[in-house]
Design a protein around this motif. Structure first.
Motif, PDB file in Angstrom:
ATOM      1  N   GLY A  76     -22.003  -5.779   7.973  1.00 20.86           N
ATOM      2  CA  GLY A  76     -21.635  -4.349   8.336  1.00 20.86           C
ATOM      3  C   GLY A  76     -20.146  -3.946   8.067  1.00 20.86           C
ATOM      4  N   VAL A  77     -19.636  -4.899   7.688  1.00 22.33           N
ATOM      5  CA  VAL A  77     -18.030  -4.471   7.172  1.00 22.33           C
ATOM      6  C   VAL A  77     -17.996  -3.923   5.863  1.00 22.33           C
ATOM      7  CG1 VAL A  77     -15.934  -5.345   6.607  1.00 22.33           C
ATOM      8  CG2 VAL A  77     -17.057  -6.500   8.513  1.00 22.33           C
ATOM      9  N   ARG A  78     -17.112  -2.692   5.929  1.00 22.30           N
ATOM     10  CA  ARG A  78     -17.330  -1.711   4.512  1.00 22.30           C
ATOM     11  C   ARG A  78     -15.928  -1.830   4.252  1.00 22.30           C
ATOM     12  NH1 ARG A  78     -21.380  -3.572   4.527  1.00 22.30           N
ATOM     13  NH2 ARG A  78     -23.297  -2.473   3.910  1.00 22.30           N
ATOM     14  N   GLN A  79     -14.810  -2.116   4.913  1.00 24.32           N
ATOM     15  CA  GLN A  79     -13.342  -2.013   4.441  1.00 24.32           C
ATOM     16  C   GLN A  79     -12.664  -3.399   4.451  1.00 24.32           C
ATOM     17  OE1 GLN A  79     -11.615   1.161   6.851  1.00 24.32           O
ATOM     18  NE2 GLN A  79     -12.497   0.172   8.825  1.00 24.32           N
ATOM     19  N   PHE A  80     -11.799  -3.510   3.705  1.00 22.98           N
ATOM     20  CA  PHE A  80     -11.186  -4.995   3.377  1.00 22.98           C
ATOM     21  C   PHE A  80      -9.872  -4.804   3.202  1.00 22.98           C
ATOM     22  CE2 PHE A  80     -15.694  -5.234   2.369  1.00 22.98           C
ATOM     23  CZ  PHE A  80     -16.164  -6.367   2.888  1.00 22.98           C
ATOM     24  N   LEU A  81      -8.979  -5.711   3.987  1.00 23.11           N
ATOM     25  CA  LEU A  81      -7.661  -5.762   3.638  1.00 23.11           C
ATOM     26  C   LEU A  81      -7.297  -6.973   2.997  1.00 23.11           C
ATOM     27  CD1 LEU A  81      -4.593  -4.831   3.976  1.00 23.11           C
ATOM     28  CD2 LEU A  81      -4.612  -5.684   6.450  1.00 23.11           C
ATOM     29  N   ASP A  82      -7.023  -7.362   1.903  1.00 21.91           N
ATOM     30  CA  ASP A  82      -7.031  -8.686   1.099  1.00 21.91           C
ATOM     31  C   ASP A  82      -5.299  -8.963   0.995  1.00 21.91           C
ATOM     32  OD1 ASP A  82      -7.516 -10.685  -0.321  1.00 21.91           O
ATOM     33  OD2 ASP A  82      -8.055  -9.921  -1.949  1.00 21.91           O
ATOM     34  N   LEU A  83      -5.103  -9.770   1.757  1.00 22.97           N
ATOM     35  CA  LEU A  83      -3.662 -10.106   1.991  1.00 22.97           C
ATOM     36  C   LEU A  83      -3.286 -11.403   1.093  1.00 22.97           C
ATOM     37  CD1 LEU A  83      -3.567  -9.846   5.835  1.00 22.97           C
ATOM     38  CD2 LEU A  83      -2.511  -8.364   4.349  1.00 22.97           C
ATOM     39  N   GLY A  84      -2.414 -11.236   0.024  1.00 21.68           N
ATOM     40  CA  GLY A  84      -2.000 -12.375  -0.811  1.00 21.68           C
ATOM     41  C   GLY A  84      -3.073 -12.405  -1.916  1.00 21.68           C
ATOM     42  N   VAL A 106     -11.140  -0.851  -0.414  1.00 23.92           N
ATOM     43  CA  VAL A 106     -10.083  -2.389  -0.180  1.00 23.92           C
ATOM     44  C   VAL A 106      -8.698  -1.950  -0.558  1.00 23.92           C
ATOM     45  CG1 VAL A 106      -9.620  -4.496  -1.390  1.00 23.92           C
ATOM     46  CG2 VAL A 106     -11.970  -3.353  -1.560  1.00 23.92           C
ATOM     47  N   VAL A 107      -8.070  -2.371   0.321  1.00 16.85           N
ATOM     48  CA  VAL A 107      -6.453  -2.574  -0.066  1.00 16.85           C
ATOM     49  C   VAL A 107      -6.036  -3.955  -0.269  1.00 16.85           C
ATOM     50  CG1 VAL A 107      -3.978  -2.083   1.008  1.00 16.85           C
ATOM     51  CG2 VAL A 107      -6.053  -0.656   1.772  1.00 16.85           C
ATOM     52  N   TYR A 108      -5.249  -3.928  -1.438  1.00  8.09           N
ATOM     53  CA  TYR A 108      -4.825  -5.457  -2.103  1.00  8.09           C
ATOM     54  C   TYR A 108      -3.363  -5.416  -1.542  1.00  8.09           C
ATOM     55  CZ  TYR A 108      -8.998  -6.276  -4.771  1.00  8.09           C
ATOM     56  OH  TYR A 108     -10.264  -6.329  -5.163  1.00  8.09           O
ATOM     57  N   VAL A 109      -2.909  -6.543  -1.081  1.00  9.34           N
ATOM     58  CA  VAL A 109      -1.574  -6.679  -0.759  1.00  9.34           C
ATOM     59  C   VAL A 109      -1.123  -7.919  -1.458  1.00  9.34           C
ATOM     60  CG1 VAL A 109       0.365  -6.751   0.988  1.00  9.34           C
ATOM     61  CG2 VAL A 109      -1.759  -5.550   1.619  1.00  9.34           C
ATOM     62  N   ASP A 110      -0.052  -7.776  -2.398  1.00  9.57           N
ATOM     63  CA  ASP A 110       0.556  -9.174  -2.728  1.00  9.57           C
ATOM     64  C   ASP A 110       2.247  -8.646  -2.917  1.00  9.57           C
ATOM     65  OD1 ASP A 110      -0.813 -11.845  -4.338  1.00  9.57           O
ATOM     66  OD2 ASP A 110       1.305 -11.335  -4.703  1.00  9.57           O
ATOM     67  N   VAL A 148      -2.751   1.632   3.486  1.00  5.50           N
ATOM     68  CA  VAL A 148      -3.507   1.095   4.642  1.00  5.50           C
ATOM     69  C   VAL A 148      -3.877   2.378   5.191  1.00  5.50           C
ATOM     70  CG1 VAL A 148      -3.730   0.023   7.011  1.00  5.50           C
ATOM     71  CG2 VAL A 148      -2.764  -1.278   4.782  1.00  5.50           C
ATOM     72  N   SER A 149      -3.038   3.564   5.592  1.00  5.19           N
ATOM     73  CA  SER A 149      -3.537   4.639   6.430  1.00  5.19           C
ATOM     74  C   SER A 149      -4.522   5.452   5.752  1.00  5.19           C
ATOM     75  CB  SER A 149      -2.400   5.252   6.898  1.00  5.19           C
ATOM     76  OG  SER A 149      -1.087   4.905   6.668  1.00  5.19           O
ATOM     77  N   ARG A 150      -4.431   5.419   4.631  1.00  2.00           N
ATOM     78  CA  ARG A 150      -4.955   6.378   3.720  1.00  2.00           C
ATOM     79  C   ARG A 150      -6.643   5.534   3.417  1.00  2.00           C
ATOM     80  NH1 ARG A 150      -2.411   6.631  -1.569  1.00  2.00           N
ATOM     81  NH2 ARG A 150      -0.495   7.016  -0.500  1.00  2.00           N
ATOM     82  N   ARG A 151      -6.609   4.416   3.350  1.00  2.00           N
ATOM     83  CA  ARG A 151      -7.703   3.754   2.691  1.00  2.00           C
ATOM     84  C   ARG A 151      -8.470   3.017   3.897  1.00  2.00           C
ATOM     85  NH1 ARG A 151      -8.235   5.906  -1.223  1.00  2.00           N
ATOM     86  NH2 ARG A 151      -6.638   5.360  -2.743  1.00  2.00           N
ATOM     87  N   LEU A 152      -7.984   2.741   5.066  1.00  2.00           N
ATOM     88  CA  LEU A 152      -8.659   2.000   6.184  1.00  2.00           C
ATOM     89  C   LEU A 152      -8.801   2.906   7.497  1.00  2.00           C
ATOM     90  CD1 LEU A 152      -7.198  -1.608   5.687  1.00  2.00           C
ATOM     91  CD2 LEU A 152      -9.138  -0.368   4.509  1.00  2.00           C
ATOM     92  N   ASP A 153     -10.082   2.983   8.104  1.00  4.61           N
ATOM     93  CA  ASP A 153     -10.072   3.316   9.287  1.00  4.61           C
ATOM     94  C   ASP A 153      -9.810   2.513  10.505  1.00  4.61           C
ATOM     95  OD1 ASP A 153     -11.165   4.840  11.443  1.00  4.61           O
ATOM     96  OD2 ASP A 153     -12.855   5.378  10.626  1.00  4.61           O
ATOM     97  N   LEU A 154      -8.965   2.522  10.958  1.00  7.59           N
ATOM     98  CA  LEU A 154      -8.576   1.395  12.007  1.00  7.59           C
ATOM     99  C   LEU A 154      -9.435   1.710  13.362  1.00  7.59           C
ATOM    100  CD1 LEU A 154      -4.896   0.784  11.176  1.00  7.59           C
ATOM    101  CD2 LEU A 154      -6.856  -0.611  10.473  1.00  7.59           C
ATOM    102  N   ASP A 155     -10.454   2.709  13.293  1.00  3.46           N
ATOM    103  CA  ASP A 155     -11.143   2.457  14.181  1.00  3.46           C
ATOM    104  C   ASP A 155     -12.362   1.859  14.037  1.00  3.46           C
ATOM    105  OD1 ASP A 155      -9.742   3.954  16.159  1.00  3.46           O
ATOM    106  OD2 ASP A 155     -10.334   5.970  15.024  1.00  3.46           O
ATOM    107  N   ARG A 156     -12.668   1.418  12.699  1.00  3.86           N
ATOM    108  CA  ARG A 156     -13.784   0.568  12.597  1.00  3.86           C
ATOM    109  C   ARG A 156     -13.527  -0.898  11.839  1.00  3.86           C
ATOM    110  NH1 ARG A 156     -17.424   4.605   8.890  1.00  3.86           N
ATOM    111  NH2 ARG A 156     -18.964   3.179   9.854  1.00  3.86           N
ATOM    112  N   PRO A 157     -14.503  -1.660  12.217  1.00  4.96           N
ATOM    113  CA  PRO A 157     -13.971  -3.064  11.778  1.00  4.96           C
ATOM    114  C   PRO A 157     -13.430  -3.395  10.430  1.00  4.96           C
ATOM    115  CG  PRO A 157     -16.215  -2.908  12.810  1.00  4.96           C
ATOM    116  CD  PRO A 157     -15.800  -1.566  12.624  1.00  4.96           C
ATOM    117  N   VAL A 158     -12.517  -4.164  10.394  1.00  7.64           N
ATOM    118  CA  VAL A 158     -12.013  -4.467   9.015  1.00  7.64           C
ATOM    119  C   VAL A 158     -12.121  -5.877   8.651  1.00  7.64           C
ATOM    120  CG1 VAL A 158      -9.730  -4.740   7.821  1.00  7.64           C
ATOM    121  CG2 VAL A 158     -10.332  -2.758   9.545  1.00  7.64           C
ATOM    122  N   GLY A 159     -12.217  -6.152   7.465  1.00 10.83           N
ATOM    123  CA  GLY A 159     -12.440  -7.630   7.188  1.00 10.83           C
ATOM    124  C   GLY A 159     -10.983  -7.996   6.461  1.00 10.83           C
TER     125      GLY A 159
END
Ligand code: SAM
Length: 275
Positions: A76-84, A106-110, A148-159
């Motif tokens: 059920g995860v629909r939002q991802f924080l991809d670190l590195g 998806v938010v990509y971080v590098d 992150v604030s624009r893309r991810l809803d921190l009230d819902r599960p994040v991968g």
């Protein structure tokens, strides 16, 4: 100059130095991507000639990324924080996720400016994907960023994904503390998926020292961790079966996933859920 006129394609931002290799582009080349230059390919070929088994290792991290993202999508995860995240080019998170649900975010971080510049060039026009240049150790900065604030809803599960990332963090960088800070920043029901170079106590093989030396010299400093140390990173998460497992054996989807050989494989993968 000559190199520039021959090689600089339209997607390459003007401030990238085509004369120096970048780990992100070396990785892209190993994965079969097109976002690399002659200087990257030369380093990449040299490293693989010295330590041929690395190719299989890298492909296994990538295959784990695919299986882990699909597992999270199935849960059920629909939002991802991809670190590195590196260069999101071949089979990356947004491709896997949006193939299942086009509304996946998806938010990509590098930290690498080259990876970030390439990522922005590739992802222009994908409104559900953002790229942030940041050091993932600065958890507050990442979590408070507009991306992150624009893309991810921190009230819902994040991968939260850390694929082939933490072995580039020394113990002094406190990888456990970094993971715990992301765990605390995401809501219950969120997941952590990570892969990490390392081997079981008592299974050391001299070729791995050689791989480490070559990697440190040509690419980036690496820290192997044991299965127990990788398990310790999942404090506060419930591990999804089979737990911390050698990468090829973490929920393989086909015999191809195990083909490169799982015995003495130098790396683990695991997924955990924050209860
Ligand atoms: N996760 C991608 C994958 O599996 O294909 C890329 C893996 S690549 C081996 C590791 C990436 O981590 C590189 O792009 C590097 O720039 C990035 N990285 C290393 N340390 C970092 C840090 N402290 N903060 C952000 N990115 C980092």
């Amino acid at each position: 100059r000559g190199l520039e006129s021959v090689e600089r394609p339209t997607w390459a931002p003007g401030d990238i130095d085509l004369g120096r290799p970048s780990i992100a582009r070396v990785y892209d080349y190993w994965l079969g991507g097109a976002h690399n230059f002659a200087v990257d390919r030369a380093v990449a070929d040299k490293v693989l000639a010295d330590v041929p088994l690395l190719k299989n290792v890298i492909l296994n991290h990538r295959a784990f990324l695919r299986r882990a993202v699909r597992h999270l999508l199935a849960r059920g995860v629909r939002q991802f924080l991809d670190l590195g995240s590196g260069i999101p080019t071949v089979g990356n998170v947004h491709e896997i996720a949006q193939a299942v649900d086009p509304s996946a975010r998806v938010v990509y971080v590098d930290v690498d400016p080259v990876a970030v510049a390439h990522s922005r060039a590739i992802l222009t026009g994908n409104p559900l994907v953002s790229v942030l240049q940041a050091d993932v150790r600065d958890v507050e900065r990442v979590m408070r960023s507009p991306e992150v604030s624009r893309r991810l809803d921190l009230d819902r599960p994040v991968g939260v994904l850390m694929v082939a990332l933490l072995h580039f963090m020394a113990d002094e960088d406190d990888p456990r503390g970094v993971v715990a800070a992301y765990r605390d920043a995401v809501p219950p029901g969120s997941f952590l998926a990570l892969s990490h170079a390392g081997y079981e106590e008592g299974e050391w093989d001299p070729v791995w020292d050689e791989a480490k030396r070559t990697y440190n010299r040509g690419v980036s400093e690496i820290t192997y961790r044991s299965k127990q140390e990788v398990e310790a990173l999942f404090e506060g998460f419930d591990l999804v079966p089979p737990g911390v497992e050698r990468l090829p054996l973490w929920r393989p989807e086909s015999p191809d996933d195990v083909n490169g050989g799982a015995d003495n494989f130098i790396g683990f993968g695991a997924v955990g859920r924050k209860p």
